[in-house]
Design a protein around this motif. Sequence first.
Motif, PDB file in Angstrom:
ATOM      1  N   ILE A  72      37.228  30.886   1.498  1.00  0.00           N
ATOM      2  CA  ILE A  72      38.563  30.310   1.664  1.00  0.00           C
ATOM      3  C   ILE A  72      39.630  31.381   1.428  1.00  0.00           C
ATOM      4  O   ILE A  72      40.593  31.492   2.190  1.00  0.00           O
ATOM      5  N   ALA A  73      39.412  32.204   0.382  1.00  0.00           N
ATOM      6  CA  ALA A  73      40.369  33.277   0.082  1.00  0.00           C
ATOM      7  C   ALA A  73      40.488  34.233   1.264  1.00  0.00           C
ATOM      8  O   ALA A  73      41.578  34.678   1.610  1.00  0.00           O
ATOM      9  N   GLU A  74      39.367  34.534   1.890  1.00  0.00           N
ATOM     10  CA  GLU A  74      39.380  35.437   3.044  1.00  0.00           C
ATOM     11  C   GLU A  74      40.187  34.845   4.193  1.00  0.00           C
ATOM     12  O   GLU A  74      40.973  35.537   4.829  1.00  0.00           O
ATOM     13  N   SER A  75      39.989  33.555   4.455  1.00  0.00           N
ATOM     14  CA  SER A  75      40.729  32.987   5.582  1.00  0.00           C
ATOM     15  C   SER A  75      42.213  32.842   5.250  1.00  0.00           C
ATOM     16  O   SER A  75      43.071  33.055   6.099  1.00  0.00           O
ATOM     17  N   ILE A  76      42.528  32.540   3.982  1.00  0.00           N
ATOM     18  CA  ILE A  76      43.940  32.469   3.579  1.00  0.00           C
ATOM     19  C   ILE A  76      44.602  33.833   3.733  1.00  0.00           C
ATOM     20  O   ILE A  76      45.701  33.950   4.285  1.00  0.00           O
ATOM     21  N   ALA A  77      43.910  34.875   3.281  1.00  0.00           N
ATOM     22  CA  ALA A  77      44.459  36.232   3.384  1.00  0.00           C
ATOM     23  C   ALA A  77      44.694  36.596   4.853  1.00  0.00           C
ATOM     24  O   ALA A  77      45.709  37.203   5.200  1.00  0.00           O
ATOM     25  N   GLY A  78      43.759  36.187   5.712  1.00  0.00           N
ATOM     26  CA  GLY A  78      43.890  36.467   7.139  1.00  0.00           C
ATOM     27  C   GLY A  78      45.111  35.791   7.737  1.00  0.00           C
ATOM     28  O   GLY A  78      45.862  36.395   8.512  1.00  0.00           O
ATOM     29  N   ILE A  79      45.320  34.534   7.355  1.00  0.00           N
ATOM     30  CA  ILE A  79      46.467  33.779   7.882  1.00  0.00           C
ATOM     31  C   ILE A  79      47.779  34.384   7.367  1.00  0.00           C
ATOM     32  O   ILE A  79      48.736  34.548   8.122  1.00  0.00           O
ATOM     33  N   ILE A  80      47.805  34.729   6.074  1.00  0.00           N
ATOM     34  CA  ILE A  80      49.026  35.322   5.508  1.00  0.00           C
ATOM     35  C   ILE A  80      49.360  36.621   6.249  1.00  0.00           C
ATOM     36  O   ILE A  80      50.505  36.840   6.640  1.00  0.00           O
ATOM     37  N   GLN A  81      48.336  37.444   6.471  1.00  0.00           N
ATOM     38  CA  GLN A  81      48.567  38.722   7.157  1.00  0.00           C
ATOM     39  C   GLN A  81      49.125  38.495   8.566  1.00  0.00           C
ATOM     40  O   GLN A  81      50.076  39.150   8.984  1.00  0.00           O
ATOM     41  N   GLN A  82      48.546  37.538   9.276  1.00  0.00           N
ATOM     42  CA  GLN A  82      49.024  37.222  10.628  1.00  0.00           C
ATOM     43  C   GLN A  82      50.478  36.772  10.625  1.00  0.00           C
ATOM     44  O   GLN A  82      51.284  37.199  11.440  1.00  0.00           O
ATOM     45  N   LEU A 104      48.579  43.005   0.756  1.00  0.00           N
ATOM     46  CA  LEU A 104      48.797  41.710   0.105  1.00  0.00           C
ATOM     47  C   LEU A 104      48.542  41.763  -1.398  1.00  0.00           C
ATOM     48  O   LEU A 104      48.710  40.776  -2.110  1.00  0.00           O
ATOM     49  N   ALA A 105      48.122  42.925  -1.877  1.00  0.00           N
ATOM     50  CA  ALA A 105      47.640  43.031  -3.256  1.00  0.00           C
ATOM     51  C   ALA A 105      48.647  42.627  -4.324  1.00  0.00           C
ATOM     52  O   ALA A 105      48.263  42.139  -5.387  1.00  0.00           O
ATOM     53  N   ASP A 106      49.946  42.793  -4.058  1.00  0.00           N
ATOM     54  CA  ASP A 106      50.933  42.505  -5.090  1.00  0.00           C
ATOM     55  C   ASP A 106      51.413  41.060  -5.097  1.00  0.00           C
ATOM     56  O   ASP A 106      52.176  40.661  -5.968  1.00  0.00           O
ATOM     57  N   GLY A 107      50.960  40.274  -4.130  1.00  0.00           N
ATOM     58  CA  GLY A 107      51.423  38.893  -4.061  1.00  0.00           C
ATOM     59  C   GLY A 107      50.523  37.968  -4.844  1.00  0.00           C
ATOM     60  O   GLY A 107      49.468  38.354  -5.342  1.00  0.00           O
ATOM     61  N   LYS A 108      50.974  36.716  -4.943  1.00  0.00           N
ATOM     62  CA  LYS A 108      50.110  35.755  -5.631  1.00  0.00           C
ATOM     63  C   LYS A 108      50.126  34.403  -4.913  1.00  0.00           C
ATOM     64  O   LYS A 108      50.985  34.138  -4.075  1.00  0.00           O
ATOM     65  N   LEU A 109      49.156  33.601  -5.281  1.00  0.00           N
ATOM     66  CA  LEU A 109      49.057  32.262  -4.712  1.00  0.00           C
ATOM     67  C   LEU A 109      49.613  31.239  -5.683  1.00  0.00           C
ATOM     68  O   LEU A 109      49.385  31.321  -6.883  1.00  0.00           O
ATOM     69  N   GLU A 110      50.340  30.307  -5.140  1.00  0.00           N
ATOM     70  CA  GLU A 110      50.820  29.178  -5.917  1.00  0.00           C
ATOM     71  C   GLU A 110      49.997  27.987  -5.437  1.00  0.00           C
ATOM     72  O   GLU A 110      50.036  27.639  -4.261  1.00  0.00           O
ATOM     73  N   MET A 111      49.232  27.374  -6.334  1.00  0.00           N
ATOM     74  CA  MET A 111      48.326  26.313  -5.920  1.00  0.00           C
ATOM     75  C   MET A 111      48.929  24.942  -6.241  1.00  0.00           C
ATOM     76  O   MET A 111      49.442  24.720  -7.328  1.00  0.00           O
ATOM     77  N   GLU A 112      48.829  24.043  -5.273  1.00  0.00           N
ATOM     78  CA  GLU A 112      49.362  22.700  -5.488  1.00  0.00           C
ATOM     79  C   GLU A 112      48.333  21.676  -5.044  1.00  0.00           C
ATOM     80  O   GLU A 112      47.927  21.655  -3.886  1.00  0.00           O
ATOM     81  N   GLU A 156      42.293  31.960  -6.955  1.00  0.00           N
ATOM     82  CA  GLU A 156      43.234  33.048  -7.221  1.00  0.00           C
ATOM     83  C   GLU A 156      42.503  34.355  -7.485  1.00  0.00           C
ATOM     84  O   GLU A 156      42.893  35.409  -6.987  1.00  0.00           O
ATOM     85  N   VAL A 157      41.435  34.272  -8.272  1.00  0.00           N
ATOM     86  CA  VAL A 157      40.645  35.474  -8.561  1.00  0.00           C
ATOM     87  C   VAL A 157      40.013  36.001  -7.279  1.00  0.00           C
ATOM     88  O   VAL A 157      40.061  37.207  -6.990  1.00  0.00           O
ATOM     89  N   ALA A 158      39.449  35.107  -6.468  1.00  0.00           N
ATOM     90  CA  ALA A 158      38.832  35.509  -5.202  1.00  0.00           C
ATOM     91  C   ALA A 158      39.867  36.149  -4.283  1.00  0.00           C
ATOM     92  O   ALA A 158      39.597  37.160  -3.625  1.00  0.00           O
ATOM     93  N   PHE A 159      41.070  35.574  -4.278  1.00  0.00           N
ATOM     94  CA  PHE A 159      42.143  36.099  -3.435  1.00  0.00           C
ATOM     95  C   PHE A 159      42.515  37.520  -3.868  1.00  0.00           C
ATOM     96  O   PHE A 159      42.728  38.396  -3.032  1.00  0.00           O
ATOM     97  N   GLN A 160      42.574  37.735  -5.194  1.00  0.00           N
ATOM     98  CA  GLN A 160      42.893  39.071  -5.690  1.00  0.00           C
ATOM     99  C   GLN A 160      41.821  40.081  -5.290  1.00  0.00           C
ATOM    100  O   GLN A 160      42.126  41.222  -4.947  1.00  0.00           O
ATOM    101  N   CYS A 161      40.560  39.651  -5.324  1.00  0.00           N
ATOM    102  CA  CYS A 161      39.451  40.532  -4.909  1.00  0.00           C
ATOM    103  C   CYS A 161      39.587  40.900  -3.438  1.00  0.00           C
ATOM    104  O   CYS A 161      39.513  42.066  -3.062  1.00  0.00           O
ATOM    105  N   VAL A 162      39.788  39.865  -2.606  1.00  0.00           N
ATOM    106  CA  VAL A 162      39.875  40.058  -1.163  1.00  0.00           C
ATOM    107  C   VAL A 162      41.038  40.989  -0.811  1.00  0.00           C
ATOM    108  O   VAL A 162      40.947  41.805   0.098  1.00  0.00           O
TER     109      VAL A 162
END
Length: 115
Positions: free
Chosen positions: A6-16, A57-65, A45-51
């Motif tokens: 999920i983190a990988e696909s989120i990162a991909g969408i954010i980058q796009q 994207l390394a300096d950003g963070k996810l806000e989860m709701e 969040e941890v997975a996202f930081q790894c990815v």
Amino acid sequence: MHELAIAESIAGIIQQEMDKNGLVVFSEARVVYGQLTAIVPEALEVAFQCVCANTSLADGKLEMEMVPLRVECGKCKQEFGPENEYSMQCPYCQTQIGHRLLSGKELYIASIEGS
Ligand SMILES: [Zn+2]
């Protein structure tokens, strides 16, 4: 570990989206997830930081709701929020099965902030 995929696909969408909008610095993305997706926000969040390590994207963070589970009773049509997906007894008429799912399966990025 389903958070990593999920983190990988989120990162991909954010980058796009960043590319599409000409953004270069990612600061924050709001991720909306339903209770039934069984996502553990801390793990995601941890997975996202790894990815995103060593990427733009390394300096950003996810806000989860979280969107709580809501169903409509299949018998009396009242809406209620069951404690979990395994025990869905209607508080109005005690019916346990046949309810219609109203929310709880969402998973999407609500907003992306960057500059
Ligand atoms: Zn009912």
